[in-house]
Design a protein around this motif. Structure first.
Motif, PDB file in Angstrom:
ATOM      1  N   ASN A 182       0.776  -1.480  -0.004  1.00 57.70           N
ATOM      2  CA  ASN A 182       0.596  -0.007  -0.114  1.00 57.70           C
ATOM      3  C   ASN A 182       1.014   0.791   0.002  1.00 57.70           C
ATOM      4  O   ASN A 182       2.011   1.092   0.443  1.00 57.70           O
ATOM      5  N   ASP A 198      -3.194   5.219   6.956  1.00 60.44           N
ATOM      6  CA  ASP A 198      -3.525   3.599   7.400  1.00 60.44           C
ATOM      7  C   ASP A 198      -2.945   2.710   6.907  1.00 60.44           C
ATOM      8  O   ASP A 198      -3.701   2.821   5.194  1.00 60.44           O
ATOM      9  N   ARG A 258      -3.939  -0.539   6.463  1.00 61.28           N
ATOM     10  CA  ARG A 258      -4.900  -1.133   6.690  1.00 61.28           C
ATOM     11  C   ARG A 258      -5.014  -0.708   5.198  1.00 61.28           C
ATOM     12  O   ARG A 258      -6.275  -1.756   4.851  1.00 61.28           O
ATOM     13  N   PHE A 259      -4.752  -0.158   4.278  1.00 63.63           N
ATOM     14  CA  PHE A 259      -5.863  -0.006   3.197  1.00 63.63           C
ATOM     15  C   PHE A 259      -4.634   0.117   2.454  1.00 63.63           C
ATOM     16  O   PHE A 259      -4.429   0.316   1.592  1.00 63.63           O
ATOM     17  N   GLU A 287      -5.345   2.186  -2.593  1.00 61.88           N
ATOM     18  CA  GLU A 287      -6.640   3.371  -2.343  1.00 61.88           C
ATOM     19  C   GLU A 287      -7.730   3.636  -0.742  1.00 61.88           C
ATOM     20  O   GLU A 287      -7.626   2.443  -0.146  1.00 61.88           O
ATOM     21  N   TRP A 288      -8.105   4.959  -1.354  1.00 62.21           N
ATOM     22  CA  TRP A 288      -8.406   5.324   0.436  1.00 62.21           C
ATOM     23  C   TRP A 288      -8.214   5.697   1.378  1.00 62.21           C
ATOM     24  O   TRP A 288      -8.633   6.277   1.579  1.00 62.21           O
ATOM     25  N   GLU A 289      -6.723   5.507   0.984  1.00 65.57           N
ATOM     26  CA  GLU A 289      -5.955   5.561   2.588  1.00 65.57           C
ATOM     27  C   GLU A 289      -6.047   7.351   1.792  1.00 65.57           C
ATOM     28  O   GLU A 289      -5.738   8.177   3.409  1.00 65.57           O
ATOM     29  N   ASP A 297      -9.108   8.766   4.080  1.00 67.41           N
ATOM     30  CA  ASP A 297      -9.016   8.409   5.077  1.00 67.41           C
ATOM     31  C   ASP A 297      -7.834   9.649   6.096  1.00 67.41           C
ATOM     32  O   ASP A 297      -8.484   9.993   6.567  1.00 67.41           O
ATOM     33  N   THR A 307     -10.230  -1.857  -0.150  1.00 70.51           N
ATOM     34  CA  THR A 307     -10.486  -0.905   0.894  1.00 70.51           C
ATOM     35  C   THR A 307     -11.129  -0.260   0.661  1.00 70.51           C
ATOM     36  O   THR A 307     -12.249   0.055   1.399  1.00 70.51           O
ATOM     37  N   LEU A 313     -13.605  -1.626   2.744  1.00 63.92           N
ATOM     38  CA  LEU A 313     -13.220  -1.572   4.488  1.00 63.92           C
ATOM     39  C   LEU A 313     -14.244  -0.313   4.903  1.00 63.92           C
ATOM     40  O   LEU A 313     -14.134  -0.469   5.825  1.00 63.92           O
ATOM     41  N   TYR A 314     -13.650   0.368   4.216  1.00 62.98           N
ATOM     42  CA  TYR A 314     -14.118   1.846   4.398  1.00 62.98           C
ATOM     43  C   TYR A 314     -14.966   2.307   5.057  1.00 62.98           C
ATOM     44  O   TYR A 314     -14.860   2.622   6.170  1.00 62.98           O
ATOM     45  N   GLY A 350     -13.666  -6.031   3.650  1.00 61.17           N
ATOM     46  CA  GLY A 350     -11.574  -5.446   4.002  1.00 61.17           C
ATOM     47  C   GLY A 350     -11.414  -7.127   3.436  1.00 61.17           C
ATOM     48  O   GLY A 350     -10.236  -7.145   3.708  1.00 61.17           O
TER      49      GLY A 350
END
Length: 346
Positions: free
Chosen positions: A52, A119, A121-122, A126-128, A131, A166, A169-170, A315
């Motif tokens: 990521n 983060d 965990r993404f 994408e989407w970090e 976040d 992700t 997950l978001y 996720g």
């Protein structure tokens, strides 16, 4: 309060290709007349794939000694003048500043001390950015978000194998209720800087930041637009898990793929459909968020052929058919899902 311009800055290149990185360095000719530059090259450490984007950023934050940091994506056309614009913003009340969104941006370690690192965990990069943007909005200090699109030439991206993870997950990290974003108790904590860096707080930087109301933007980035319009609470939503069985049916009828998702508990899936070619040649055909309760269909026109279908839930990859053939008979999958239930706000 205006900060003095720093004598030293870190410039961090996230490209794994050293030759391409050095071509970008040439675009910054003269920058060492403005600052002592701490060059940070991802390619010197590891040229392979990271899981990521957040990990790339966090490593650079920890490895460098400079308080002021600039991050550069390989797709971006950069200049000495733009680096100076970013640093000037950080010295004039902005906690974060960009030229091309998260493709060419700058901040200080102090912001990471205050809201945590990006983060990791993404997975799949994408989407970090969504976040981190929401966390900056929650923190409430001004940023200057530009996306000067002419400096970010478009090219077909390599499709991450975990594209879609992700996005599923978001919503389990940021729960929206009545138009307000709440962090869930599953994601109560963020990754922090090592103690030796965390303890070197710069209260002068923190004191210089303006409030969010002074935020500036060219309003090109959809991520910024969503963030600026968001109301973000400091409260936490409690969650629990419930197990549920679901059916996922695939049909090909009259030139369209039709997908049915049947589940008795409200939840959402991300469905990714690709051309099924190897990494580097693989292209996205379509993606779809299926926010369904039960017995709902989604249809997409599709030429006959072989495709890769991936389904993500909260996720996790819950289904992957790497050789779906439109000539196959109807397919039914049985899925066992652990579904997040959102409870009280505390």
């Amino acid at each position: 309060m205006r900060l003095e311009r720093p004598n030293k800055i870190a410039i961090c290149f996230v490209d794994g290709n050293k030759e391409r990185t050095l071509e970008q360095v040439k675009q910054l000719e003269g920058i060492e007349d403005d600052f002592t530059v701490e060059w940070n090259f991802r390619a010197d450490k590891f040229s392979g794939s990271y899981s990521n984007f957040s990990q790339l950023v966090n490593e650079a934050v920890v490895e460098t000694s400079s308080e002021f940091m600039v991050f550069i994506n390989p797709k971006t056309n950069i200049s000495r003048e733009d680096v100076n614009r970013l640093i000037d913003d950080l010295c004039n009340g902005f906690a974060w500043s960009s030229i091309c969104s998260f493709g060419f941006w700058a901040t200080t370690k102090e912001l990471f001390r205050q809201i945590g690192l990006m983060d990791e965990r993404f997975i799949g990069s994408e989407w970090e950015d969504n976040d981190f943007a929401i966390r900056m909005k929650q923190f409430g200090k001004a940023i200057n978000w530009r996306f000067e699109i002419q400096k970010y030439p478009w090219s077909k991206p390599i499709l991450p194998q975990m594209r879609g993870l992700t996005a599923s997950l978001y919503p389990t990290k940021w729960h929206q209720r009545d138009g307000v974003y709440y962090r869930t108790d599953q994601f109560r904590e963020e990754k922090r800087l090592p103690k030796i860096i965390q303890d070197r707080g710069r209260l002068d930087i923190c004191a210089s930041w303006l409030d969010w109301s002074a935020t500036s933007s060219d309003n090109v980035s959809h991520v910024f637009q969503e963030t600026n319009n968001a109301t973000v609470s400091d409260k936490i939503v409690s969650t629990s898990k419930i197990k549920a069985n679901a059916l996922f049916n695939i049909k090909y009828v009259d030139g369209s793929i039709k997908i049915e998702f049947i589940c008795g508990v409200p939840t959402g899936l991300i469905v990714i459909l690709t051309n099924g070619l190897p990494i580097g040649e693989e292209r996205l055909v379509t993606d779809q968020y299926m926010d369904f309760n039960s017995n709902r269909w989604w249809a997409c026109e599709l030429n006959p052929g072989i495709y890769d279908i991936r389904v993500f839930h909260e996720g996790k990859l819950v289904l992957n058919n790497m050789a779906y053939n439109t000539s196959d008979p109807d397919i039914e999958y049985k899925l066992g899902l652990n579904i997040t239930q959102f409870g009280e706000v505390n």
